[in-house]
Scaffold this active site. Structure first.
Site, PDB file in Angstrom:
ATOM      1  N   ASP A  62       0.827  -1.219   0.000  1.00  0.00           N
ATOM      2  CA  ASP A  62       0.000   0.000   0.000  1.00  0.00           C
ATOM      3  C   ASP A  62       0.859   1.266   0.000  1.00  0.00           C
ATOM      4  O   ASP A  62       2.023   1.240   0.400  1.00  0.00           O
ATOM      5  CB  ASP A  62      -0.862   0.054   1.274  1.00  0.00           C
ATOM      6  CG  ASP A  62      -2.021  -0.932   1.225  1.00  0.00           C
ATOM      7  OD1 ASP A  62      -2.040  -1.789   0.329  1.00  0.00           O
ATOM      8  OD2 ASP A  62      -2.896  -0.830   2.099  1.00  0.00           O
ATOM      9  N   ASP A  63       0.227   2.357  -0.407  1.00  0.00           N
ATOM     10  CA  ASP A  63       0.716   3.739  -0.204  1.00  0.00           C
ATOM     11  C   ASP A  63       1.721   4.242  -1.228  1.00  0.00           C
ATOM     12  O   ASP A  63       2.202   5.362  -1.114  1.00  0.00           O
ATOM     13  CB  ASP A  63       1.288   3.956   1.212  1.00  0.00           C
ATOM     14  CG  ASP A  63       0.237   3.763   2.295  1.00  0.00           C
ATOM     15  OD1 ASP A  63      -0.929   3.500   1.929  1.00  0.00           O
ATOM     16  OD2 ASP A  63       0.577   3.873   3.478  1.00  0.00           O
ATOM     17  N   HIS A  67      -6.159   2.967  -3.974  1.00  0.00           N
ATOM     18  CA  HIS A  67      -6.026   3.194  -2.511  1.00  0.00           C
ATOM     19  C   HIS A  67      -6.385   4.647  -2.171  1.00  0.00           C
ATOM     20  O   HIS A  67      -5.763   5.242  -1.309  1.00  0.00           O
ATOM     21  CB  HIS A  67      -4.603   2.832  -2.084  1.00  0.00           C
ATOM     22  CG  HIS A  67      -4.394   2.704  -0.601  1.00  0.00           C
ATOM     23  ND1 HIS A  67      -5.314   2.119   0.246  1.00  0.00           N
ATOM     24  CD2 HIS A  67      -3.358   3.073   0.195  1.00  0.00           C
ATOM     25  CE1 HIS A  67      -4.845   2.149   1.483  1.00  0.00           C
ATOM     26  NE2 HIS A  67      -3.671   2.732   1.494  1.00  0.00           N
ATOM     27  N   HIS A  98      -5.363   9.722   0.264  1.00  0.00           N
ATOM     28  CA  HIS A  98      -4.992   8.973   1.462  1.00  0.00           C
ATOM     29  C   HIS A  98      -5.092   9.877   2.698  1.00  0.00           C
ATOM     30  O   HIS A  98      -4.232   9.879   3.581  1.00  0.00           O
ATOM     31  CB  HIS A  98      -3.576   8.391   1.342  1.00  0.00           C
ATOM     32  CG  HIS A  98      -3.367   7.193   2.231  1.00  0.00           C
ATOM     33  ND1 HIS A  98      -3.119   7.312   3.584  1.00  0.00           N
ATOM     34  CD2 HIS A  98      -3.383   5.869   1.964  1.00  0.00           C
ATOM     35  CE1 HIS A  98      -2.976   6.091   4.091  1.00  0.00           C
ATOM     36  NE2 HIS A  98      -3.144   5.204   3.139  1.00  0.00           N
ATOM     37  N   HIS A 147       3.869  -2.110   3.044  1.00  0.00           N
ATOM     38  CA  HIS A 147       3.858  -0.744   2.505  1.00  0.00           C
ATOM     39  C   HIS A 147       5.079  -0.536   1.618  1.00  0.00           C
ATOM     40  O   HIS A 147       6.189  -0.859   2.048  1.00  0.00           O
ATOM     41  CB  HIS A 147       3.825   0.274   3.643  1.00  0.00           C
ATOM     42  CG  HIS A 147       2.556   0.195   4.443  1.00  0.00           C
ATOM     43  ND1 HIS A 147       2.400  -0.679   5.493  1.00  0.00           N
ATOM     44  CD2 HIS A 147       1.374   0.853   4.298  1.00  0.00           C
ATOM     45  CE1 HIS A 147       1.173  -0.553   5.971  1.00  0.00           C
ATOM     46  NE2 HIS A 147       0.521   0.366   5.268  1.00  0.00           N
TER      47      HIS A 147
HETATM   48 ZN   LIG Z   1      -2.562   3.250   3.186  1.00  0.00          ZN
END
Ligand SMILES: [Zn+2]
Length: 259
Positions: free
Chosen positions: A75-76, A126, A130, A220
């Site tokens: 993620d991210d 995502h 965020h 991540h």
């Molecule tokens: Zn995230």
């Protein structure tokens, strides 16, 4: 039981009690509502705390299998430094992964997203910003974040994602509506790596202990620790008979819209 059913039952019971209390002109009965509402609020709060509870909406979290197959998710990103390093590790081990990307970051690194996709990995949504307060936003705003990010991804790699992972894994009824409205699949995880907490030794040790067949592991790709964690975890997994397979194969789903 779904989150909606639980919420509706709580609400219904409360209403019935209020009506009963008024019918009898017995206001003492209202006292009963206090613990009931407390329980109801507790349900709502605990339900919105994590995607793993599957309370407000159904998220895919794992495969139900006895086979030693798992999937990795990141993620991210995309992150100019770490995503590159992770792509290299995945290449070295010849394994696929899924990357849940932030719209804003894709706009800064479109070539990197093309590289992720070009290497055969899945690209998921995502959110655009965020934002730390994403779960406090209106349904309309969440829909906008999901749609704009899908559009950015489609313009960059030519594929429209079906998979959406909510920021911070937080879910609530407004997000459930946004997910329904946009038609995306809410993607959770079964094993959180805690690669964000800094202690590599304990992260690796915990993952080795906790991993199970069918797991979807959350990492991540904007944390330097993740690189070292993978380098120490992956050989262990292979030595123990695990196979890392693509998320769509693990869950038997289509990661992109058909049209
Ligand atoms: Zn995230």
């Amino acid at each position: 039981m779904t989150k909606y059913k639980v919420s509706n039952i709580g609400l219904l019971l409360s209403l019935i009690l209020v009506v009963m209390a008024y019918l009898k002109y017995d206001y003492k009965a209202l006292v009963l509502l206090v613990p009931l509402f407390a329980f109801y609020i507790l349900l709502l709060v605990s339900g919105s705390s994590s995607i793993r509870f599957n309370f407000y909406l159904k998220s895919l979290k794992r495969a139900h299998t006895n086979k030693k197959i798992i999937s990795l998710t990141f993620d991210d990103g995309p992150d100019a430094v770490v995503t590159q390093q992770i792509l290299q590790i995945l290449k070295n081990y010849n394994i696929p992964a899924a990357f849940f990307c932030v719209g804003e970051k894709i706009e800064k690194n479109p070539d990197l997203l093309r590289e992720v996709y070009g290497d055969g990995h899945i690209v998921g949504n995502h959110s655009y910003s965020h934002s730390k307060i994403f779960d406090l936003r209106s349904t309309k705003n969440m829909v906008k974040e999901i749609e704009i990010t899908n559009k950015i991804i489609e313009q960059t790699i030519g594929k429209k994602p079906t998979l959406f992972r909510p920021p911070f894994g937080v879910t609530n009824p407004l997000l459930a509506k946004a997910i329904k409205r946009t038609g995306v699949i809410s993607m959770g995880w079964s094993l959180r790596s805690w690669d964000t907490n800094g202690k590599i030794d304990s992260v690796v040790e915990r993952l080795r202990r906790k991993v199970h067949p069918g797991d979807i592991i959350l990492f991540h790709d904007n944390r330097t620790n993740t690189v070292e964690i993978l380098n120490r975890l992956l050989p262990y997994l292979f030595d123990n008979g695990y196979q890392v397979i693509a998320l769509d194969k693990l869950l038997k789903i289509n990661p992109y819209a058909e049209d």
